[in-house]
Scaffold this active site. Structure first.
Site, PDB file in Angstrom:
ATOM      1  N   HIS A  73      -8.458 -43.501  26.348  1.00 29.28           N
ATOM      2  CA  HIS A  73      -9.645 -44.341  26.586  1.00 29.28           C
ATOM      3  C   HIS A  73      -9.607 -44.971  27.981  1.00 29.28           C
ATOM      4  O   HIS A  73     -10.040 -46.111  28.162  1.00 29.28           O
ATOM      5  CB  HIS A  73      -9.770 -45.436  25.529  1.00 29.28           C
ATOM      6  CG  HIS A  73      -9.956 -44.918  24.135  1.00 29.28           C
ATOM      7  ND1 HIS A  73     -11.185 -44.776  23.542  1.00 29.28           N
ATOM      8  CD2 HIS A  73      -9.051 -44.504  23.212  1.00 29.28           C
ATOM      9  CE1 HIS A  73     -11.037 -44.303  22.312  1.00 29.28           C
ATOM     10  NE2 HIS A  73      -9.750 -44.122  22.082  1.00 29.28           N
ATOM     11  N   ARG A 110     -16.538 -52.568  24.787  1.00 29.19           N
ATOM     12  CA  ARG A 110     -16.139 -51.551  25.779  1.00 29.19           C
ATOM     13  C   ARG A 110     -16.311 -50.170  25.146  1.00 29.19           C
ATOM     14  O   ARG A 110     -15.732 -49.882  24.100  1.00 29.19           O
ATOM     15  CB  ARG A 110     -14.694 -51.753  26.229  1.00 29.19           C
ATOM     16  CG  ARG A 110     -14.257 -50.770  27.320  1.00 29.19           C
ATOM     17  CD  ARG A 110     -12.855 -51.082  27.822  1.00 29.19           C
ATOM     18  NE  ARG A 110     -12.418 -50.166  28.872  1.00 29.19           N
ATOM     19  CZ  ARG A 110     -11.817 -48.991  28.661  1.00 29.19           C
ATOM     20  NH1 ARG A 110     -11.557 -48.593  27.427  1.00 29.19           N
ATOM     21  NH2 ARG A 110     -11.461 -48.214  29.661  1.00 29.19           N
ATOM     22  N   ASN A 146     -14.459 -45.917  16.898  1.00 30.70           N
ATOM     23  CA  ASN A 146     -14.920 -44.726  17.613  1.00 30.70           C
ATOM     24  C   ASN A 146     -16.334 -44.376  17.166  1.00 30.70           C
ATOM     25  O   ASN A 146     -16.833 -44.931  16.185  1.00 30.70           O
ATOM     26  CB  ASN A 146     -14.012 -43.532  17.296  1.00 30.70           C
ATOM     27  CG  ASN A 146     -12.739 -43.520  18.140  1.00 30.70           C
ATOM     28  OD1 ASN A 146     -12.630 -44.232  19.130  1.00 30.70           O
ATOM     29  ND2 ASN A 146     -11.780 -42.713  17.737  1.00 30.70           N
ATOM     30  N   HIS A 337      -7.207 -54.954  20.127  1.00 33.12           N
ATOM     31  CA  HIS A 337      -6.101 -54.733  19.189  1.00 33.12           C
ATOM     32  C   HIS A 337      -6.630 -54.838  17.746  1.00 33.12           C
ATOM     33  O   HIS A 337      -7.157 -55.885  17.382  1.00 33.12           O
ATOM     34  CB  HIS A 337      -5.037 -55.811  19.428  1.00 33.12           C
ATOM     35  CG  HIS A 337      -3.766 -55.578  18.677  1.00 33.12           C
ATOM     36  ND1 HIS A 337      -3.682 -54.810  17.539  1.00 33.12           N
ATOM     37  CD2 HIS A 337      -2.515 -56.023  18.912  1.00 33.12           C
ATOM     38  CE1 HIS A 337      -2.450 -54.788  17.119  1.00 33.12           C
ATOM     39  NE2 HIS A 337      -1.711 -55.512  17.918  1.00 33.12           N
ATOM     40  N   ARG A 356      -1.157 -48.359  14.440  1.00 34.51           N
ATOM     41  CA  ARG A 356      -1.954 -48.944  15.524  1.00 34.51           C
ATOM     42  C   ARG A 356      -1.606 -50.411  15.697  1.00 34.51           C
ATOM     43  O   ARG A 356      -1.659 -50.942  16.800  1.00 34.51           O
ATOM     44  CB  ARG A 356      -3.454 -48.811  15.221  1.00 34.51           C
ATOM     45  CG  ARG A 356      -3.979 -47.396  15.326  1.00 34.51           C
ATOM     46  CD  ARG A 356      -5.477 -47.357  15.043  1.00 34.51           C
ATOM     47  NE  ARG A 356      -6.281 -47.819  16.149  1.00 34.51           N
ATOM     48  CZ  ARG A 356      -7.551 -48.226  16.034  1.00 34.51           C
ATOM     49  NH1 ARG A 356      -8.146 -48.244  14.846  1.00 34.51           N
ATOM     50  NH2 ARG A 356      -8.234 -48.620  17.090  1.00 34.51           N
ATOM     51  N   ARG A 367       0.633 -52.286  30.544  1.00 34.76           N
ATOM     52  CA  ARG A 367      -0.596 -52.109  31.332  1.00 34.76           C
ATOM     53  C   ARG A 367      -0.989 -53.391  32.056  1.00 34.76           C
ATOM     54  O   ARG A 367      -1.448 -53.360  33.194  1.00 34.76           O
ATOM     55  CB  ARG A 367      -1.719 -51.663  30.392  1.00 34.76           C
ATOM     56  CG  ARG A 367      -2.919 -51.089  31.067  1.00 34.76           C
ATOM     57  CD  ARG A 367      -3.849 -50.430  30.072  1.00 34.76           C
ATOM     58  NE  ARG A 367      -4.487 -51.364  29.161  1.00 34.76           N
ATOM     59  CZ  ARG A 367      -5.499 -52.149  29.489  1.00 34.76           C
ATOM     60  NH1 ARG A 367      -6.007 -52.113  30.700  1.00 34.76           N
ATOM     61  NH2 ARG A 367      -6.027 -52.978  28.596  1.00 34.76           N
TER      62      ARG A 367
END
Ligand code: HDE
Length: 685
Positions: A73, A110, A146, A337, A356, A367
């Protein structure tokens, strides 16, 4: 400050916004800088001096201004908005933002593709991420979903394998943002649980027309828990108010070159124009006691709950009404998250979801560079947060006081945990009992029934698109063995599908199929049954000097009144003059845009206009391409003559023509209807 700038999240962000306009240039430490174009040198032809602190600061910051892109992503785009629930969902969940229709919860969404790098094209064939952060008064709730309701794998431990297979191959780093290569299809053939999601990815769902025209799904089964401690299994759905619409594959590929930013531009411009994207939130609910009532396991993320069996209850609406101020600060730094929950929303033992819950914080640590990413403005909750966590890279909070531990008496045990009645999060007390095993439940073994359900639910046109997508993807695979394995695998979904794919790629037509026959279908899965609207659809009016002004005005008025967006495309920018001397501004030229960026085309009359268009090669191919992409194509008076000379058959579906200006009202209306239809599939091309 306008209205949409008044919500609590926006007020919080305002504290961090900096407007540099009209200010003097300074160093990061506030010193005014006298020159930023010349480094400090020993003589004007001499070496640069170490002493030049401004040079060093400017260059060092530049050298460090990239952070790792997301492992998946990576390419995404965000927008702010608000969510409101239609009626209290208290009966099912105690989540406060779902209990009070008066409350408007700020959100940041997003959208993303999965496989491509941050600079890849928007319109590639892929699943799309649809991640929503709700800034609730009880803390941030993230619905990280998704646009496809199921996933490729059933256990999170396989995620690194799946992603290594779909990403560019490691030896030559090709292909970018595409699943059409050997390693992806090799993975599919060896992991048959992927069959269902592969069907979705090969369908039109893999190439959405717009982020504003795709559904979102939470995918996993979560739990709603009410204030009595009663639970329901829940699946989340986002339903776009504009309906679910897709591109055609040829068009998607061309857009990736003509405008790789197609989806982000579409989102940005709609919000700038005040055409705010809206999505309704739906939930499917299953009572705890009905857990085993269905022929699928409710914990299996490769299964959806057919809407005919478990209806979607629409409970609220999200409106995206404000573009971000800074893409890096917001879209790039936002950290979603699935484990960011609020009281009333809980987890299940779906093994994909469980994994996840580990991965997202872990990836954000690398990141975003450390454990304080929750302090980055876009990630901060709008409610206060207090705990004894301290220090670490980039800490901005200045925690005062002597005590940073629990239990303590120096500070009366504060900050103190909250009781459940005071909003303390208490995990749902599910009884679990089992041996430690590395296994998958037998109830996860059926890999084909719902892939068949999906296939059965497609219209003829959608089925043909799926066949073509398989032919394209497997046509790019070099290994004959992988090609054959995939064909064999999908014969278990439908022998006709496998046979057609086999024919297209020179593989053997399989003669047997496994698994039970699945006759059922589900209306909700076909895009043919979706909502349709002309709003924000773009019409290209191709016109040169000598065009029919009255006709163009009429069409523009009708379309604009319905929210559609006509644009004048001509040979050059500036203005064009009609046959009776009126002028119109040109929006774009045949060079700067292309038919794939529009939903429909119209050629007005005017002899000189039509002669002019005939001479523009790009204008002719503009019309032909729109025609071959099944779009509404229209012409009036002399414009109609052009069609027959360039191979556009006026008798085909979605081709609107008129010879007389007197019938103009009905012509404009017909054109509007044809645009609303999205595509005219029953065209014999
Ligand atoms: Fe993700 N996923 N995912 N995923 N995912 C990430 O988190 C992961 C899965 C989804 O716009 C990463 O911050 C694992 C399903 C979205 O910022 C990472 C598994 C669904 C986004 C990660 C899955 C998603 C991510 C990469 C298998 C749909 C983008 C960067 C168990 C329900 C969020 C990051 C954004 C991002 C891990 C499967 C959706 C690496 C291990 C299923 C929309 O943590």
């Amino acid at each position: 400050m306008n209205d949409k700038r008044k919500n609590p999240k926006d007020q919080q962000l305002e504290e961090y916004r900096v407007d540099d306009s009209g200010k003097k240039l300074t160093t990061n430490h506030g010193l005014k800088v006298s020159d930023t174009e010349h480094s400090l040198k020993a003589g004007d032809r001499g070496p640069t001096l170490m002493e030049d602190f401004h040079f060093r600061e400017k260059m060092t910051h530049f050298d460090h201004e990239r952070i790792p892109e997301r492992i998946v992503h990576a390419r995404g785009y965000g927008a702010h908005g608000e969510f409101e629930v239609y009626e209290s969902m208290k009966e099912f969940t105690k989540a406060k933002f779902l209990n009070d229709p008066e409350v408007k919860t700020p959100v940041f969404v997003r959208f993303s593709t999965v496989a491509g790098s941050r600079g890849s094209g928007d319109t590639v064939r892929d699943a799309r991420g649809f991640a929503t952060k709700f800034y609730t008064e009880e803390g941030n709730y993230d619905l990280v979903g998704n646009n496809i309701p199921v996933f490729f794998i059933q256990d999170a431990i396989k995620f690194p394998d799946l992603i290594h297979a779909v990403k560019p191959e490691p030896h030559n780093e090709m292909p970018q943002a595409a699943s059409a290569h050997d390693t992806f299809w090799d993975f599919v053939a060896n992991n048959t649980e992927s069959a269902h999601m592969v069907m979705w990815a090969m369908s039109d769902r893999g190439i959405p027309r717009s982020y504003r025209m795709m559904e979102g799904f939470g995918v996993h089964t979560y739990r709603f828990v009410n204030d009595k401690g009663e639970a329901h299994f829940v699946k989340f759905h986002w339903k776009p108010k504009l309906g679910v619409h897709s591109l055609v594959w040829d068009e998607a590929q061309k857009i990736a070159g003509k405008d790789p930013d197609f989806h982000r531009r579409d989102l940005w411009e709609s919000i700038e124009n005040g055409d705010y994207p809206e999505y309704e939130l739906g939930v499917q609910l299953i009572k705890e006691e009905d857990e085993f009532k269905y022929d699928f396991d409710v914990l299996d993320p490769t299964k959806l709950w057919p809407e005919e069996l478990v209806p979607v209850k629409i409970i609220g609406k999200m409106t995206l009404n404000r573009n971000q101020d800074n893409v890096f600060a917001e879209t790039e730094q936002v950290a979603f998250h699935p484990g960011h929950v609020v009281p009333g929303i809980d987890f299940t033992n779906d093994p994909l979801l469980q994994g996840r819950l580990f991965s997202y914080t872990d990836t954000q640590l690398i990141r975003l560079g450390g454990p304080n990413f929750h302090e980055i403005p876009i990630n901060r909750p709008v409610c206060p947060f207090h705990n004894n966590q301290r220090d670490g890279y980039h800490r901005t909070t200045v925690n005062t006081g002597q005590v940073a531990y629990y239990q303590n008496s120096l500070q009366n045990n504060e900050p103190a945990p909250a009781a459940e009645e005071d909003g303390g999060y208490v995990h749902y007390q599910e009884k679990v009992d089992g041996n430690k095993v590395r296994k998958r439940s037998e109830s996860f073994e059926d890999h084909y029934s719902q892939a068949k359900l999906f296939w059965n639910s497609m219209s003829d046109v959608e089925q043909q698109h799926i066949i073509k997508a398989f032919r394209f993807e497997l046509g790019k695979v070099k290994s004959k063995e992988v090609q054959q394995q995939v064909v064999n695998m999908f014969s278990n979904v439908c022998t006709y599908l496998a046979g057609e794919v086999a024919k297209g790629i020179g593989a053997k037509v399989p003669d047997h199929a496994e698994g039970s026959p699945e006759e059922r279908s589900s209306q909700a899965l076909s895009q043919m049954n979706t909502m349709k609207s002309p709003a924000t659809r773009k019409l290209a009016i191709l016109a040169m000097d000598g065009f029919d002004y009255e006709a163009v005005q009429k069409v523009m008025d009708t379309l604009k009144a319905s929210g559609a967006m006509p644009e004048i495309i001509s040979g050059s920018l500036g203005s064009i003059k009609s046959k009776d001397g009126n002028e119109l501004d040109v929006d774009n030229t045949f060079l700067t845009v292309d038919s794939v960026l529009y939903d429909a085309v119209y050629v007005p009359g005017g002899k000189e206009n039509v002669e002019g268009l005939k001479k523009e090669r790009e204008a002719v191919s503009f019309i032909q391409e729109a025609y071959s992409h099944f779009k509404a194509v229209a012409a009036s008076t002399e414009g109609t003559e052009l069609f027959s000379t360039i191979g556009v058959d006026s008798n085909e579906a979605g081709i609107i023509t008129t010879d007389e200006n007197t019938k103009f009202d009905s012509f404009s209306e017909q054109l509007l209807e044809a645009i609303t239809e999205h595509r005219h599939w029953n065209r014999s091309i």
